[in-house]
Design a protein around this motif. Structure first.
Motif, PDB file in Angstrom:
ATOM      1  N   LYS A 161      28.781  36.419  35.188  1.00 33.37           N
ATOM      2  CA  LYS A 161      29.953  35.778  34.933  1.00 33.37           C
ATOM      3  C   LYS A 161      31.145  36.905  34.601  1.00 33.37           C
ATOM      4  CE  LYS A 161      32.403  31.950  33.324  1.00 33.37           C
ATOM      5  NZ  LYS A 161      33.002  31.198  32.371  1.00 33.37           N
ATOM      6  N   LEU A 162      30.723  37.906  33.715  1.00 34.14           N
ATOM      7  CA  LEU A 162      31.648  38.796  33.288  1.00 34.14           C
ATOM      8  C   LEU A 162      32.107  39.644  34.501  1.00 34.14           C
ATOM      9  CD1 LEU A 162      30.507  40.051  29.860  1.00 34.14           C
ATOM     10  CD2 LEU A 162      32.435  38.893  30.396  1.00 34.14           C
ATOM     11  N   LEU A 163      30.807  40.013  35.362  1.00 34.38           N
ATOM     12  CA  LEU A 163      31.124  41.197  36.545  1.00 34.38           C
ATOM     13  C   LEU A 163      31.954  40.408  37.523  1.00 34.38           C
ATOM     14  CD1 LEU A 163      27.556  42.513  37.087  1.00 34.38           C
ATOM     15  CD2 LEU A 163      29.625  43.658  36.184  1.00 34.38           C
ATOM     16  N   GLU A 164      31.946  38.999  37.856  1.00 31.90           N
ATOM     17  CA  GLU A 164      32.809  38.318  38.712  1.00 31.90           C
ATOM     18  C   GLU A 164      34.279  38.216  38.018  1.00 31.90           C
ATOM     19  OE1 GLU A 164      31.067  34.246  39.281  1.00 31.90           O
ATOM     20  OE2 GLU A 164      29.387  35.253  40.217  1.00 31.90           O
ATOM     21  N   GLU A 165      34.218  38.158  36.978  1.00 30.26           N
ATOM     22  CA  GLU A 165      35.787  38.313  36.371  1.00 30.26           C
ATOM     23  C   GLU A 165      36.122  39.558  36.474  1.00 30.26           C
ATOM     24  OE1 GLU A 165      36.679  36.855  32.200  1.00 30.26           O
ATOM     25  OE2 GLU A 165      35.476  35.187  32.828  1.00 30.26           O
ATOM     26  N   LEU A 166      35.515  40.521  36.449  1.00 27.87           N
ATOM     27  CA  LEU A 166      36.132  41.877  36.397  1.00 27.87           C
ATOM     28  C   LEU A 166      36.487  42.277  37.769  1.00 27.87           C
ATOM     29  CD1 LEU A 166      36.410  44.937  34.776  1.00 27.87           C
ATOM     30  CD2 LEU A 166      34.138  45.285  35.901  1.00 27.87           C
ATOM     31  N   GLU A 167      35.665  41.742  38.712  1.00 28.15           N
ATOM     32  CA  GLU A 167      35.988  41.981  39.806  1.00 28.15           C
ATOM     33  C   GLU A 167      37.346  41.445  40.437  1.00 28.15           C
ATOM     34  OE1 GLU A 167      32.814  40.580  42.373  1.00 28.15           O
ATOM     35  OE2 GLU A 167      33.119  42.013  43.959  1.00 28.15           O
ATOM     36  N   ALA A 168      37.590  39.943  39.969  1.00 22.78           N
ATOM     37  CA  ALA A 168      38.473  39.235  40.366  1.00 22.78           C
ATOM     38  C   ALA A 168      39.808  39.925  39.916  1.00 22.78           C
ATOM     39  CB  ALA A 168      38.541  37.742  39.718  1.00 22.78           C
ATOM     40  N   HIS A 169      39.760  40.604  38.733  1.00 25.66           N
ATOM     41  CA  HIS A 169      41.104  40.898  37.982  1.00 25.66           C
ATOM     42  C   HIS A 169      41.324  42.459  38.169  1.00 25.66           C
ATOM     43  CE1 HIS A 169      41.638  37.051  36.551  1.00 25.66           C
ATOM     44  NE2 HIS A 169      40.549  36.949  36.013  1.00 25.66           N
ATOM     45  N   CYS A 170      40.433  43.168  38.549  1.00 24.22           N
ATOM     46  CA  CYS A 170      40.635  44.729  38.473  1.00 24.22           C
ATOM     47  C   CYS A 170      40.643  45.033  40.036  1.00 24.22           C
ATOM     48  CB  CYS A 170      39.591  45.250  37.781  1.00 24.22           C
ATOM     49  SG  CYS A 170      39.654  47.281  37.761  1.00 24.22           S
ATOM     50  N   PRO A 171      41.635  45.998  40.201  1.00 22.10           N
ATOM     51  CA  PRO A 171      42.044  46.703  41.536  1.00 22.10           C
ATOM     52  C   PRO A 171      40.520  47.533  41.766  1.00 22.10           C
ATOM     53  CG  PRO A 171      43.315  47.791  39.701  1.00 22.10           C
ATOM     54  CD  PRO A 171      42.602  46.469  39.049  1.00 22.10           C
ATOM     55  N   ALA A 172      40.415  47.586  43.071  1.00 19.14           N
ATOM     56  CA  ALA A 172      39.034  48.346  43.224  1.00 19.14           C
ATOM     57  C   ALA A 172      38.885  49.704  42.853  1.00 19.14           C
ATOM     58  CB  ALA A 172      38.838  48.198  44.813  1.00 19.14           C
ATOM     59  N   SER A 173      40.096  50.334  43.020  1.00 18.38           N
ATOM     60  CA  SER A 173      39.860  51.549  42.628  1.00 18.38           C
ATOM     61  C   SER A 173      39.786  52.109  41.368  1.00 18.38           C
ATOM     62  CB  SER A 173      41.477  52.365  42.854  1.00 18.38           C
ATOM     63  OG  SER A 173      42.484  51.792  42.094  1.00 18.38           O
ATOM     64  N   LYS A 174      40.092  51.168  40.105  1.00 14.30           N
ATOM     65  CA  LYS A 174      39.665  51.494  38.892  1.00 14.30           C
ATOM     66  C   LYS A 174      38.489  50.884  38.528  1.00 14.30           C
ATOM     67  CE  LYS A 174      44.242  52.314  37.435  1.00 14.30           C
ATOM     68  NZ  LYS A 174      45.312  51.894  36.781  1.00 14.30           N
ATOM     69  N   LEU A 175      37.796  50.154  39.617  1.00 18.10           N
ATOM     70  CA  LEU A 175      36.529  49.087  39.074  1.00 18.10           C
ATOM     71  C   LEU A 175      35.432  50.044  38.445  1.00 18.10           C
ATOM     72  CD1 LEU A 175      36.236  46.387  39.758  1.00 18.10           C
ATOM     73  CD2 LEU A 175      34.765  46.610  41.684  1.00 18.10           C
ATOM     74  N   LYS A 176      35.350  51.167  38.834  1.00 16.77           N
ATOM     75  CA  LYS A 176      33.852  51.937  38.319  1.00 16.77           C
ATOM     76  C   LYS A 176      34.213  52.081  36.919  1.00 16.77           C
ATOM     77  CE  LYS A 176      30.975  55.599  39.193  1.00 16.77           C
ATOM     78  NZ  LYS A 176      30.727  56.903  39.929  1.00 16.77           N
ATOM     79  N   LYS A 177      35.496  52.668  36.461  1.00 18.79           N
ATOM     80  CA  LYS A 177      35.721  53.141  35.337  1.00 18.79           C
ATOM     81  C   LYS A 177      35.834  51.725  34.125  1.00 18.79           C
ATOM     82  CE  LYS A 177      38.613  56.877  33.345  1.00 18.79           C
ATOM     83  NZ  LYS A 177      39.806  57.455  33.217  1.00 18.79           N
ATOM     84  N   ALA A 178      36.345  50.861  34.772  1.00 22.17           N
ATOM     85  CA  ALA A 178      36.466  49.574  34.111  1.00 22.17           C
ATOM     86  C   ALA A 178      35.017  49.174  33.518  1.00 22.17           C
ATOM     87  CB  ALA A 178      37.211  48.654  34.798  1.00 22.17           C
ATOM     88  N   ALA A 179      34.082  48.933  34.796  1.00 18.84           N
ATOM     89  CA  ALA A 179      32.890  48.633  34.694  1.00 18.84           C
ATOM     90  C   ALA A 179      32.042  49.232  33.246  1.00 18.84           C
ATOM     91  CB  ALA A 179      32.060  48.701  35.906  1.00 18.84           C
ATOM     92  N   GLU A 180      32.328  50.556  33.594  1.00 16.26           N
ATOM     93  CA  GLU A 180      31.650  51.624  32.572  1.00 16.26           C
ATOM     94  C   GLU A 180      32.199  50.943  31.139  1.00 16.26           C
ATOM     95  OE1 GLU A 180      32.140  56.071  32.670  1.00 16.26           O
ATOM     96  OE2 GLU A 180      31.320  55.594  34.663  1.00 16.26           O
ATOM     97  N   LYS A 181      33.288  50.873  30.908  1.00 14.41           N
ATOM     98  CA  LYS A 181      34.050  50.552  29.695  1.00 14.41           C
ATOM     99  C   LYS A 181      33.488  49.138  29.313  1.00 14.41           C
ATOM    100  CE  LYS A 181      36.880  51.724  26.346  1.00 14.41           C
ATOM    101  NZ  LYS A 181      36.383  52.871  25.626  1.00 14.41           N
ATOM    102  N   LEU A 182      33.525  48.235  30.251  1.00 14.72           N
ATOM    103  CA  LEU A 182      32.907  47.004  30.042  1.00 14.72           C
ATOM    104  C   LEU A 182      31.402  47.076  29.249  1.00 14.72           C
ATOM    105  CD1 LEU A 182      33.365  43.723  30.266  1.00 14.72           C
ATOM    106  CD2 LEU A 182      32.296  44.006  32.638  1.00 14.72           C
ATOM    107  N   CYS A 183      30.606  47.790  30.167  1.00 20.34           N
ATOM    108  CA  CYS A 183      29.170  47.890  29.823  1.00 20.34           C
ATOM    109  C   CYS A 183      29.259  48.303  28.317  1.00 20.34           C
ATOM    110  CB  CYS A 183      28.521  48.644  30.589  1.00 20.34           C
ATOM    111  SG  CYS A 183      26.925  48.886  30.380  1.00 20.34           S
TER     112      CYS A 183
END
Lengths: 602, 375
Positions: free
Chosen positions: B16-38
């Motif tokens: 669910k968290l990943l889906e939310e991230l995907e919906a709200h985060c621009p694709a370019s910053k996705l990797k960095k954001a996911a790292e931080k989220l983790c």
């Protein structure tokens, strides 16, 4: 006309037809003999009954009788009273002063002051001060404080150390204190004169500065001047007697006050007895401290039937001396050897201990502003006024607003004026010298009329930006002193049953780490620290591995065996709390089989 | 569904968290954001061996000591008096079957929630008995009958009729009396059978009459339409969730009661769990205290874990504890010990209390990890 029932001391005695006449007749006759003012009458309208009371033990209070709006007590009476031509009892017998009980008070209209009197009034208050108790009336400017604070202020005065009796040096009181240099208060009330307060004062007049200093007087703490203490402020003596009696037992045996022999049961150690003289009692003026014996005593054995005690015949008496308890010290002050009502020899030794104020001792003003010493500053480090006055005590200003003890501030001004003018100041509740007058006098004496002074920091010499309120005040030392309360323990005695540490200061006990405190350890996950805390009663118990019950260890034969399975089984030691061993025993007594299944921890 | 770059986190972070991230985060910053989220997610996790239950207990218990004991009284007519504070908290945690002040908050569908016929709607919900409609009871001694002088206005108010009233009376009093409509739309009751005691019976009947249920929803003792924010809701004293939800003008998605057992029987255990959380929070917040939601959730979870609501009492949650010694240390020790002895229960010393009793390290925090040797 309807009749009214009359009750004498709660018992029905008859009916009357004209109640007004009856009541008036009693009121006009009651001050004469044989009633002598001890009769009270009360008419209850609802019940239509007249109650006449003459019994003892009722709460009554005296009031001046008022007739047709004029009090019966006149200037002439007062003049006669001054000349000793008239006494209180004369006034009562003449019906000028009446004692009303609580019931009759309901039917009376009492004027507070002479000015208020109307034709409807029946009585006049002798003095508004009469509504306060003796000790409440000792609080100066009492009408400038909340009533609850006044009561607390009175309560504090009861705990103060003073000159409780003048013959204290020949008395054997338990646990008493005496102030070394008590003084009369500068701000007095009428009650101080009436109660002969000057003959048994309980405090000292000191200079108080209302300010904060280095934070050592926050939260009701006070700062003391070391110089003041060295000059004798708050110095007191604590007296405690040690009492021993030569009791007689059945079979002609009795206690013996003497220096106990070395081979006696429970002999302490030679140096504990070193202060005893030949008769087994310490000599006066001996310096005694913890564990020192002050009265040596031996008692006969507790159980005569015990066989081996007969066989050893020689000396089997046990030690029962009076020694100083843990943490006690002092000087032997006074020794009495006498006989009590049963004809037994009685020895009393009074121990005296000088108590110099120390951090933690409790002091109070007369206005429920109590506090403990937070720090004792050397005189040189304390702030001083532009005239060079160093306060004896620094009082925190935060103690005043929420408690609204205006009387405290008024006493500061009053006593300051009094001490500078060299006179006593009248602070009687409802009848005190007005603030304006005191201020004016203070101004004439060359001081600021608001009592503030320019002060300098004692540590740096810098001038404080604010002017500080400085005044004099009557301060009391209270009997709660740290020396009687301080307590700590690292090792010490344990209870016989549970093998856990004893409880309480007197038994040198530990401080319990309770259920909720335990929870905090668990919440922090400090599992092993928790175990260590609860190790106070840990024991190793031998357990039979086949039946799981506690086995027996015979230390003499160095053998272990199980009472159920015999000695051919494996027996292991396990470490548990002694309390758990007890609960296992309890289970067994309930008929429950608590089988321990052992498992290797590693 | 999940983005290519997030694949590696599927195992580590809830979907669910990943889906939310995907919906709200621009694709370019996705990797960095996911790292931080983790990183944040792992930090937020509770470490093994943390004494969550005890910390929850302390976190709720400590502010509990500051709670005012007394029921909070609302001044004025706008609100009803509901048990709050400590007594209410005890009520919830003990899972009492009958609570002291059952209340409902009934939300309405539009147009009613805008205030249309709000008084009417409210009165329809309220349980109404005969006495509400009757102006006067007249006892006719000669005929052995009672005449009810009805208030027609009130009957109209509640959208009912004299006939339904008569029917209700007939149903309730089949054995005792016969019902007849008389002129002027009044009702006459005639006693069946005659003997010497009849008059007495008649008087008793009159009293009984007053409390006969006519219309509305049973259990709803009082109604109060209130404007909350910009819609009208109805607050009630008394609760009957099942019947209220059946009404067509009620917004079934938001209507609530404070009776947790009723929620459990009508909506199920998950709803009951949420109700426990909501009610506890309401009490705590009303006192101006602050307790983390997750502590309350843990308590609610514990209470609802078995599929039914169990109170935190010796009959509820505590009776479920595995250890005999732990149960015995909480109320009625003798009962637990004798019962355990009868079945030969074994205490494996797995929890905290038992180990404290034995002076062993408790299996929490530093007491949890063990050294395992390779054979």
């Amino acid at each position: 006309m309807a009749t009214t029932e009359v009750y004498l001391n709660g018992k029905y005695t008859g009916d009357i037809e004209n109640k007004e006449e009856f009541i008036a007749a009693i009121k006009s006759e009651r001050f004469k003999e044989p009633f002598a003012g001890r009769l009270n009458i009360y008419y209850n309208e609802e019940l239509n009954r007249v109650f006449v009371e003459s019994s003892r033990g009722r709460a009554t209070r005296p009031l001046i009788v008022v007739k047709n709006g004029i009090p019966l007590l006149t200037e002439r009476h007062i003049k006669q009273l001054h000349k000793n031509e008239l006494s209180w009892t004369d006034l009562v017998q003449q019906g000028i002063i009446e004692y009303l009980d609580t019931a009759e008070e309901e039917t009376a209209l009492v004027a507070f002051t002479e000015r208020e009197i109307t034709p409807d009034h029946t009585h006049l208050e002798i003095s508004p001060l009469a509504m306060l108790g003796l000790i409440s009336a000792l609080v100066p400017y009492g009408n400038f404080t909340q009533s609850s604070r006044l009561s607390i202020g009175a309560k504090n005065q009861k705990q103060s150390i003073g000159l409780y009796t003048t013959n204290y040096h020949v008395r054997m009181d338990m646990d008493v204190n005496s102030l070394h240099t008590p003084q009369k208060p500068i701000v007095k009330t009428v009650m101080h004169d009436l109660a002969d307060y000057d003959k048994h004062p309980a405090g000292q007049n000191i200079v108080v500065a209302v300010m904060n200093y280095k934070g050592y007087n926050m939260e009701d703490a006070i700062i003391l001047n070391k110089g003041s203490i060295e000059r004798g402020f708050g110095r007191s003596t604590y007296f405690r007697p040690a009492i021993a009696e030569e009791l007689r037992y059945s079979g002609g045996l009795m206690d013996q006050i003497c220096i106990p022999d070395k081979d006696i049961k429970g002999y302490k150690s030679e140096k504990d007895y070193k202060l005893l003289e030949g008769d087994g009692i310490v000599y006066p003026e001996a310096q005694v401290s913890e564990d020192n014996v002050v009265i040596g005593k031996t008692s006969p054995p507790r159980f005569l039937s015990s066989l081996d005690e007969y066989s050893l015949a020689s000396n089997i008496r046990r030690e029962s001396s009076m020694a100083l308890k843990h943490g006690e010290q002092g000087v032997v002050d006074f020794v009495v050897i006498t006989e009590n009502e049963e004809g037994n020899k009685l020895v009393q030794v009074r121990i005296r201990d000088q108590r110099i104020p120390e951090v933690g001792d409790k002091f109070t003003s007369r206005h429920s502003q109590k506090g403990v010493i937070g720090f004792i500053f050397p005189e040189s480090d304390l702030p001083f006024t532009s005239r060079g006055i160093v306060p004896d005590l620094i009082f925190s200003p935060h103690s005043v607003p929420s408690r609204m003890t205006i009387s405290h501030l008024l006493e500061l001004i009053g006593a300051k004026t009094g001490s500078l003018a060299g006179r006593h100041v009248n602070g009687t509740t409802f009848d005190s010298e007005p603030e304006e007058k005191l201020r004016k006098e203070l101004l004439e004496l060359g001081f600021r009329d608001d009592g503030t002074e320019i002060m300098y920091n004692g540590l740096t010499g810098e001038r404080f930006h604010a002017r500080i309120f400085v005044g004099n005040m009557y301060y009391l030392k209270l009997k709660h002193m740290v020396a009687n309360k301080i307590h700590s323990r690292a090792r010490g005695p344990i209870q016989l049953l549970t093998r856990q540490p004893t409880e309480g200061r007197a038994k040198e006990g530990g401080l319990r780490l309770g259920e909720m405190e335990k929870d905090t350890f668990v919440a922090h996950g400090a599992s092993l620290l928790l175990k260590e805390r609860f190790d106070s009663d840990k024991t190793a118990i031998p357990v039979c591995e086949s039946c799981g019950l506690t086995a027996i260890q015979d230390a003499l034969k160095d053998k272990r065996f199980c009472p159920v399975c015999g000695d051919s089984v494996e027996i292991s030691d396990i470490e548990v709390s002694y309390a758990f061993k007890l609960i296992l025993d309890e289970f067994k007594s309930l008929g429950i089989y608590p089988k321990l299944q052992l498992e290797n921890k590693y | 569904m999940v983005h290519e770059q997030l694949k590696q986190y599927v195992e580590k972070i809830p979907n669910k968290l990943l889906e939310e991230l995907e919906a709200h985060c621009p694709a370019s910053k996705l990797k960095k954001a996911a790292e931080k989220l983790c990183e944040e997610y792992l930090n937020a996790n509770i470490a093994p061996g943390e004494a969550v239950g005890l910390i929850s207990a302390e976190s709720i218990g400590e502010p509990g000591t500051q709670m005012t004991l007394n029921t909070f009284h609302f001044a004025g007519v706008a609100e009803m008096n509901v048990t709050m504070g400590l007594p209410r908290m005890v009520e919830i945690l003990d899972a009492r079957k009958s609570i002291s002040t059952p209340t409902m908050e009934i939300f309405l569908k539009s147009p009613y929630n805008k205030g249309k016929d709000i008084r009417d709607v409210a009165l329809q919900i309220k349980e109404t008995s005969t006495s509400y409609f009757v102006k006067e009871f007249t006892i006719n001694v000669t005929n052995l009958s009672i005449e009810l002088n009805l208030d027609q206005e009130k009957i109209r108010e509640v959208h009912t009729s004299v006939k339904t009233l008569a029917k209700a009376l007939e149903k309730a009093l089949v054995k005792e009396a016969s019902i007849k409509l008389v002129e002027g739309d009044n009702i006459e009751l005639k006693l069946k059978g005659k003997d010497e005691k009849s008059l007495n019976v008649l008087y008793k009947l009159k009293e009984k009459l007053k409390d006969i249920y006519v219309t509305g929803i049973k259990g709803i003792k009082q109604v109060l339409p209130v404007k909350r924010k910009d819609e009208f809701i109805i607050i009630t004293a008394g609760s009957n969730l099942k019947k209220v939800l059946e009404l067509e003008f009620v917004d079934t998605t938001r209507t609530v009661t404070n009776d947790i057992h009723e929620i459990n029987s009508t909506l199920g255990i998950e709803a009951a769990r949420q109700a426990i959380i909501d009610e506890l929070l309401k009490v705590i917040e009303a006192q101006g205290l602050n307790v983390d939601l997750r502590h309350i959730m843990l308590v609610a979870d514990t209470m609802c874990m078995g599929g039914s609501i169990k109170g935190i009492t010796r009959y509820g949650v505590v009776s479920e504890k595995a250890s005999v010694l732990a149960r015995a240390s909480f109320e009625t020790p003798l009962r637990h010990l004798t019962n355990a002895a009868l079945v030969g229960e074994i205490d494996y010393l797995d929890s905290v209390v038992e180990n404290v009793m034995l002076n062993q390290p408790v299996p929490i925090g530093t007491g949890l990890p063990r050294v395992i040797a390779k054979k």
